[in-house]
Enzyme design. Sequence first.
Site, PDB file in Angstrom:
ATOM      1  N   ASP A  18       0.851  -1.208   0.000  1.00 39.91           N
ATOM      2  CA  ASP A  18       0.000   0.000   0.000  1.00 39.91           C
ATOM      3  C   ASP A  18       0.883   1.253   0.000  1.00 39.91           C
ATOM      4  O   ASP A  18       0.725   2.143  -0.842  1.00 39.91           O
ATOM      5  CB  ASP A  18      -0.920   0.009   1.233  1.00 39.91           C
ATOM      6  CG  ASP A  18      -1.642  -1.311   1.425  1.00 39.91           C
ATOM      7  OD1 ASP A  18      -2.516  -1.618   0.616  1.00 39.91           O
ATOM      8  OD2 ASP A  18      -1.293  -2.042   2.374  1.00 39.91           O
ATOM      9  N   GLY A 266       2.046  -9.948  -3.877  1.00 36.51           N
ATOM     10  CA  GLY A 266       1.222  -8.746  -3.698  1.00 36.51           C
ATOM     11  C   GLY A 266       0.893  -8.053  -5.001  1.00 36.51           C
ATOM     12  O   GLY A 266       0.385  -8.654  -5.941  1.00 36.51           O
ATOM     13  N   GLU A 267       1.191  -6.766  -5.060  1.00 38.11           N
ATOM     14  CA  GLU A 267       0.856  -5.997  -6.265  1.00 38.11           C
ATOM     15  C   GLU A 267       2.076  -5.267  -6.846  1.00 38.11           C
ATOM     16  O   GLU A 267       2.370  -5.373  -8.034  1.00 38.11           O
ATOM     17  CB  GLU A 267      -0.247  -4.974  -5.942  1.00 38.11           C
ATOM     18  CG  GLU A 267      -0.609  -4.138  -7.155  1.00 38.11           C
ATOM     19  CD  GLU A 267      -1.902  -3.357  -6.999  1.00 38.11           C
ATOM     20  OE1 GLU A 267      -2.853  -3.856  -6.364  1.00 38.11           O
ATOM     21  OE2 GLU A 267      -1.962  -2.231  -7.533  1.00 38.11           O
ATOM     22  N   SER A 269       5.517  -5.460  -6.308  1.00 40.33           N
ATOM     23  CA  SER A 269       6.675  -6.239  -6.783  1.00 40.33           C
ATOM     24  C   SER A 269       6.269  -7.074  -8.002  1.00 40.33           C
ATOM     25  O   SER A 269       7.082  -7.334  -8.896  1.00 40.33           O
ATOM     26  CB  SER A 269       7.238  -7.121  -5.666  1.00 40.33           C
ATOM     27  OG  SER A 269       6.262  -7.981  -5.141  1.00 40.33           O
TER      28      SER A 269
HETATM   29  O1  TRH Z   1       4.317  -6.327   0.744  1.00 42.45           O
HETATM   30  P1  TRH Z   1       3.214  -6.798  -0.108  1.00 42.45           P
HETATM   31  O2  TRH Z   1       2.656  -8.095   0.233  1.00 42.45           O
HETATM   32  O3  TRH Z   1       2.138  -5.701  -0.099  1.00 42.45           O
HETATM   33  C1  TRH Z   1       0.760  -5.635  -0.409  1.00 42.45           C
HETATM   34  C2  TRH Z   1       0.042  -5.375   0.868  1.00 42.45           C
HETATM   35  O4  TRH Z   1       0.026  -6.536   1.644  1.00 42.45           O
HETATM   36  C3  TRH Z   1      -1.353  -4.933   0.581  1.00 42.45           C
HETATM   37  O5  TRH Z   1      -2.126  -4.793   1.764  1.00 42.45           O
HETATM   38  C4  TRH Z   1      -1.999  -5.885  -0.364  1.00 42.45           C
HETATM   39  O6  TRH Z   1      -3.240  -5.442  -0.659  1.00 42.45           O
HETATM   40  C5  TRH Z   1      -1.164  -5.949  -1.613  1.00 42.45           C
HETATM   41  O7  TRH Z   1       0.129  -6.462  -1.283  1.00 42.45           O
HETATM   42  C6  TRH Z   1      -1.789  -6.757  -2.697  1.00 42.45           C
HETATM   43  O8  TRH Z   1       3.711  -6.881  -1.653  1.00 42.45           O
HETATM   44  P2  TRH Z   1       3.973  -5.765  -2.753  1.00 42.45           P
HETATM   45  O9  TRH Z   1       2.695  -5.175  -3.250  1.00 42.45           O
HETATM   46  O10 TRH Z   1       4.842  -6.377  -3.750  1.00 42.45           O
HETATM   47  O11 TRH Z   1       4.782  -4.613  -2.021  1.00 42.45           O
HETATM   48  C7  TRH Z   1       6.117  -4.740  -1.650  1.00 42.45           C
HETATM   49  C8  TRH Z   1       6.796  -3.397  -1.747  1.00 42.45           C
HETATM   50  O12 TRH Z   1       8.074  -3.461  -1.121  1.00 42.45           O
HETATM   51  C9  TRH Z   1       7.046  -2.941  -3.180  1.00 42.45           C
HETATM   52  O13 TRH Z   1       6.863  -1.546  -3.300  1.00 42.45           O
HETATM   53  C10 TRH Z   1       8.506  -3.292  -3.412  1.00 42.45           C
HETATM   54  C11 TRH Z   1       9.067  -3.042  -2.051  1.00 42.45           C
HETATM   55  N1  TRH Z   1      10.312  -3.743  -1.713  1.00 42.45           N
HETATM   56  C12 TRH Z   1      11.448  -2.984  -1.505  1.00 42.45           C
HETATM   57  O14 TRH Z   1      11.441  -1.744  -1.677  1.00 42.45           O
HETATM   58  N2  TRH Z   1      12.588  -3.626  -1.116  1.00 42.45           N
HETATM   59  C13 TRH Z   1      12.667  -4.970  -0.947  1.00 42.45           C
HETATM   60  O15 TRH Z   1      13.743  -5.497  -0.595  1.00 42.45           O
HETATM   61  C14 TRH Z   1      11.486  -5.743  -1.197  1.00 42.45           C
HETATM   62  C15 TRH Z   1      11.538  -7.226  -1.039  1.00 42.45           C
HETATM   63  C16 TRH Z   1      10.322  -5.095  -1.561  1.00 42.45           C
END
Ligand code: TRH
Length: 371
Positions: A18, A266-267, A269
């Site tokens: 988020d 998630g979304e 990554s």
């Molecule tokens: O962390 P996520 O699982 O996040 C979300 C939330 O859980 C949310 O509530 C849910 O609705 C959504 O998923 C679908 O996975 P996501 O979306 O990939 O977000 C991870 C973020 O972290 C992304 O912006 C990339 C960042 N990131 C880094 O900056 N450095 C890192 O080392 C890693 C592993 C990720």
Amino acid sequence: MAHRTLDLFCRVVDNYGDAGIAWRLACQLAGEHALQVRLWLDRLDVLGKMEPRLDPAMPRQHIQGVEIRHWPADFPEVAPSDAVIEAFGCPLPQRFLDAMARRRPAPVWINLEYLSAEAWVESCHGLPSPHPRLPLTQYFFYPGFTARTGGVLRERDLTAKREAAQHDPQAFWRGLNLAVPEENTLVVSLFCYPDAALLSLFETWAQGERPILALTPGGENNPAWHSAGIRAPWLQGNLEVRPLPFLSQEEYDRLLWACDLNFVRGEDSFVRAQWAARPFVWHIYRQADRAHLAKLEAFLRRYTRTLPPSAALALARFHEAWNESASPAAAWPALADGLEVLRRHAAAWERQLRGQPDLASQLVIFIAGKI
Ligand code: TRH
């Protein structure tokens, strides 16, 4: 002419996505579209993990042209901007809503939804929803993979940066002070939810013929690591697991670009893995009533449409096991065999997706049309 102003509200529901998405969007609206952006976030500590320039203790600060404000429980009296975006339907503070209703003209009010490849998204994108009591209308904005959706986030200079980095992959390893992997090694990045069948994946990889180096940013904070008894760095058979700290968003992109295969979730990554133009495996965020499975299937159907049937099947089988927390051992050999085909496909998919206007640009056009 004065710059248009925009308030972007985000509450951290879970994990990092988020805050990560809201931050990416805020930076693009300010940096690429010259909007004066104020980002309201309830958990600055979460953003601080991805954006090292942020000081989570400061309730108000400016980074990259964005004003970042802590969203406090007792919301202050502030004048709303020309446009207001609530990320993922987070309810706005009542005091702010009342101020929006008093403003002339009323702000353009948008609810930015989660990304989905499902077909129904096209029919809901852009729909108005009048407030039951106040003279305000909210518009639904749906990200997506087709021309009739809001698109996905992509910085203007992303392709050029990625291409330059992939041209010189060794620079990435040097930058992290890591030895350059051997030529034949399959380099994998791993970011997944705690319910993944990690140990069984690692055992499969350890017994495989090809050496694998798995890089796990922030992995040690993953409870699955501990419950599986994995101590990193972990060396077994043909597998080396090397932990990395949780990276900044920019460094994480570089990691995705440097790997042969990326496990994402998630979304955000998940989207970044597509921009990396490399094969990936998606651990989808679990929803009640298994609603996420339809979302996963819709994406895979779209993504694999132009793949040879054997590679499409290999990808689908692996995703099925991975997202059911089942052992991926049986599905791995076919996926490994298909990696060359999947690599070409990932590049073609990235090129096609790039042909679509990005989400921030589409939002700006949408807002301009309502002002
Ligand atoms: O962390 P996520 O699982 O996040 C979300 C939330 O859980 C949310 O509530 C849910 O609705 C959504 O998923 C679908 O996975 P996501 O979306 O990939 O977000 C991870 C973020 O972290 C992304 O912006 C990339 C960042 N990131 C880094 O900056 N450095 C890192 O080392 C890693 C592993 C990720």
